[in-house]
Design an enzyme around this catalytic site. Structure first.
Site, PDB file in Angstrom:
ATOM      1  N   ARG A  50       0.884  -1.236   0.049  1.00  0.00           N
ATOM      2  CA  ARG A  50      -0.078  -0.101  -0.184  1.00  0.00           C
ATOM      3  C   ARG A  50       0.810   1.204  -0.159  1.00  0.00           C
ATOM      4  O   ARG A  50       0.541   2.285  -0.593  1.00  0.00           O
ATOM      5  CB  ARG A  50      -0.703   0.005   1.250  1.00  0.00           C
ATOM      6  CG  ARG A  50      -1.691   1.421   1.346  1.00  0.00           C
ATOM      7  CD  ARG A  50      -2.947   1.293   2.230  1.00  0.00           C
ATOM      8  NE  ARG A  50      -2.584   0.894   3.723  1.00  0.00           N
ATOM      9  CZ  ARG A  50      -1.793   1.404   4.615  1.00  0.00           C
ATOM     10  NH1 ARG A  50      -1.648   2.600   4.525  1.00  0.00           N
ATOM     11  NH2 ARG A  50      -1.739   0.707   5.513  1.00  0.00           N
ATOM     12  N   TYR A 102     -13.847  16.757 -18.652  1.00  0.00           N
ATOM     13  CA  TYR A 102     -14.393  15.016 -18.615  1.00  0.00           C
ATOM     14  C   TYR A 102     -15.844  15.033 -17.600  1.00  0.00           C
ATOM     15  O   TYR A 102     -15.626  15.467 -16.457  1.00  0.00           O
ATOM     16  CB  TYR A 102     -13.406  14.053 -18.171  1.00  0.00           C
ATOM     17  CG  TYR A 102     -14.009  12.749 -17.955  1.00  0.00           C
ATOM     18  CD1 TYR A 102     -14.528  11.930 -18.834  1.00  0.00           C
ATOM     19  CD2 TYR A 102     -13.507  12.069 -16.846  1.00  0.00           C
ATOM     20  CE1 TYR A 102     -14.997  10.821 -18.618  1.00  0.00           C
ATOM     21  CE2 TYR A 102     -14.116  10.669 -16.263  1.00  0.00           C
ATOM     22  CZ  TYR A 102     -14.748  10.196 -17.141  1.00  0.00           C
ATOM     23  OH  TYR A 102     -15.252   8.800 -17.027  1.00  0.00           O
ATOM     24  N   ASP A 173      -4.871  18.677 -16.500  1.00  0.00           N
ATOM     25  CA  ASP A 173      -5.073  17.177 -17.310  1.00  0.00           C
ATOM     26  C   ASP A 173      -4.443  17.169 -18.316  1.00  0.00           C
ATOM     27  O   ASP A 173      -5.014  17.619 -19.369  1.00  0.00           O
ATOM     28  CB  ASP A 173      -6.874  17.083 -17.133  1.00  0.00           C
ATOM     29  CG  ASP A 173      -7.075  15.573 -17.359  1.00  0.00           C
ATOM     30  OD1 ASP A 173      -6.329  14.742 -17.989  1.00  0.00           O
ATOM     31  OD2 ASP A 173      -7.847  14.926 -16.774  1.00  0.00           O
ATOM     32  N   LYS A 198      -5.759   5.529 -20.511  1.00  0.00           N
ATOM     33  CA  LYS A 198      -5.863   5.941 -21.876  1.00  0.00           C
ATOM     34  C   LYS A 198      -4.524   5.675 -22.950  1.00  0.00           C
ATOM     35  O   LYS A 198      -4.277   4.748 -22.975  1.00  0.00           O
ATOM     36  CB  LYS A 198      -6.405   7.435 -21.917  1.00  0.00           C
ATOM     37  CG  LYS A 198      -7.604   7.790 -21.038  1.00  0.00           C
ATOM     38  CD  LYS A 198      -8.693   6.766 -21.453  1.00  0.00           C
ATOM     39  CE  LYS A 198     -10.179   7.168 -20.459  1.00  0.00           C
ATOM     40  NZ  LYS A 198     -10.031   7.238 -18.966  1.00  0.00           N
TER      41      LYS A 198
END
Length: 381
Positions: A50, A102, A173, A198
């Protein structure tokens, strides 16, 4: 040794794979949750996955190198990255955000971040007077460039000068362009966000998100937050992104070539009323793209003569798949009204230009003639 951008997609500068990985050219997948300690107060450098994992650390180093940051943090999805980023802010803080983001980002801001006491002012950051929107409680400016899906282009350096004047963070972004075509930190941004799902991964086979920064204070806060909230990218997914990035340069170049061909083709079609691609000289952001980017990307938005025609195209395409993803090797077509931006209020959708006649293409690496032939038959009455 200084490497060219294409080489940086495959190699870390001054990397020594023989040190721990037996010379393996494919970075190993360290599929482990925890690590044994040599003794009390001693560590191998890894304690619990983690916190960090060697495979995740490697993909973070690659992304950091490509984006020219001081650190990159890999998360389970792009939305996990934005969610973690928003933990930098406190109730009462104010952000100026692009109105054409988005849809998932808008949903997060409207339904989660607002609930947590953060306020937002939407603006068209490509054209509006952003400086007039700065308030005493403003902490950051958040943009996509080009925007999703209307392809508005923001001058990052110009917005950065405003952010620095008021001691604000500039968050960009960079999903649509990838670090192959655009490096916002070089233009004055403080934080870069990616949906690694993406273009970075590129093969529609994994989910990932990244935050990259060149701000030491932000870096320290983000490292604490990922340790605390626990949305780090899993080892196998980290490896898939590593594998995908190896072909980032060739994929981005081929997709861009195809996108320009398709945009030029769509302009000739009587059923198409508007084509939006920043690589077309008539695009309002063309000059800015030439200044701040190394390419124009592979996202094309276009508008049909009617809603019925748009829906017909979605049903008729064959080689091009009607799906909600972008940035993969295969070409995808999306209906923003009911897919990527379905949760955006209708009034905002229409104001941004996302009409029921609007479609978005993520152009892949297939033969451009085959893609155009598919569009031809889909557009035929």
């Amino acid at each position: 040794m200084s490497l060219a951008l294409e080489s940086q997609c495959l190699h870390l500068e001054n990397e020594n794979l023989t040190e721990h990985h037996y010379g393996s050219l494919s970075f190993p997948i360290y599929q482990t949750a925890t690590y044994a300690h040599p003794g009390v107060g001693k560590s191998t450098g890894f304690d619990y996955s983690r916190l960090q994992n060697p495979t995740r650390e490697q993909v973070e180093k690659v992304i950091c190198q490509l984006e020219h940051g001081i650190d990159a943090i890999a998360l389970s999805t792009g939305m996990a990255a934005i969610t973690l980023l928003m933990e930098l802010f406190q109730p009462g803080d104010h952000l100026i955000v692009d109105s054409d983001l988005y849809g998932g980002t808008i949903r997060l801001f409207d339904n989660v971040s607002s609930k947590n006491g953060i306020t937002f002012t939407r603006a068209n950051c490509a054209y509006d007077d952003i400086e007039s929107l700065v308030a005493p409680q403003t902490k950051a400016i958040y943009v996509e460039t080009p925007t999703n899906p209307m392809m508005n282009v923001t001058d990052i350096a110009a917005v950065s000068s405003i952010a620095k004047k008021y001691n604000l963070l500039l968050i960009v972004d960079n999903t649509f362009m990838s670090p192959y075509f655009q490096t916002p930190l070089d233009l004055g941004a403080d934080i870069v966000i990616h949906s690694g799902t993406k273009f970075l991964a590129g093969h529609n086979d994994t989910l990932a998100g990244f935050i990259v920064t060149n701000n030491q204070a932000v870096q320290e806060k983000l490292r604490f937050l990922i340790k605390t909230t626990g949305a780090g990218l899993a080892p196998f997914d980290s490896w898939l992104v590593l594998r995908g990035i190896k072909t980032l340069a060739v994929r981005m170049e081929q997709s861009q070539k195809n996108a320009l061909r398709i945009a030029q083709y769509l302009k000739t079609q009587s059923n198409v009323t508007k084509v939006i691609y920043p690589g077309l000289e008539e695009h309002a952001g063309y000059a800015i793209m030439k200044k701040q980017c190394r390419g124009f990307g592979s996202m094309v938005t276009f508008r049909l003569t009617s809603t019925e025609k748009a829906l017909s195209v979605l049903e008729k395409v064959k080689l091009i798949k009607y799906a909600e993803r972008l940035g993969g090797v295969e070409t995808r077509i999306t209906y923003p009204t009911t897919q990527t931006h379905a949760d955006v209020p209708e009034e905002l959708r229409l104001k941004n230009g996302i009409t029921p006649e609007t479609l978005r293409l993520s152009v892949g690496i297939e033969n451009a003639d085959d893609l155009i032939a598919d569009l031809e038959q889909a557009l035929t009455e």
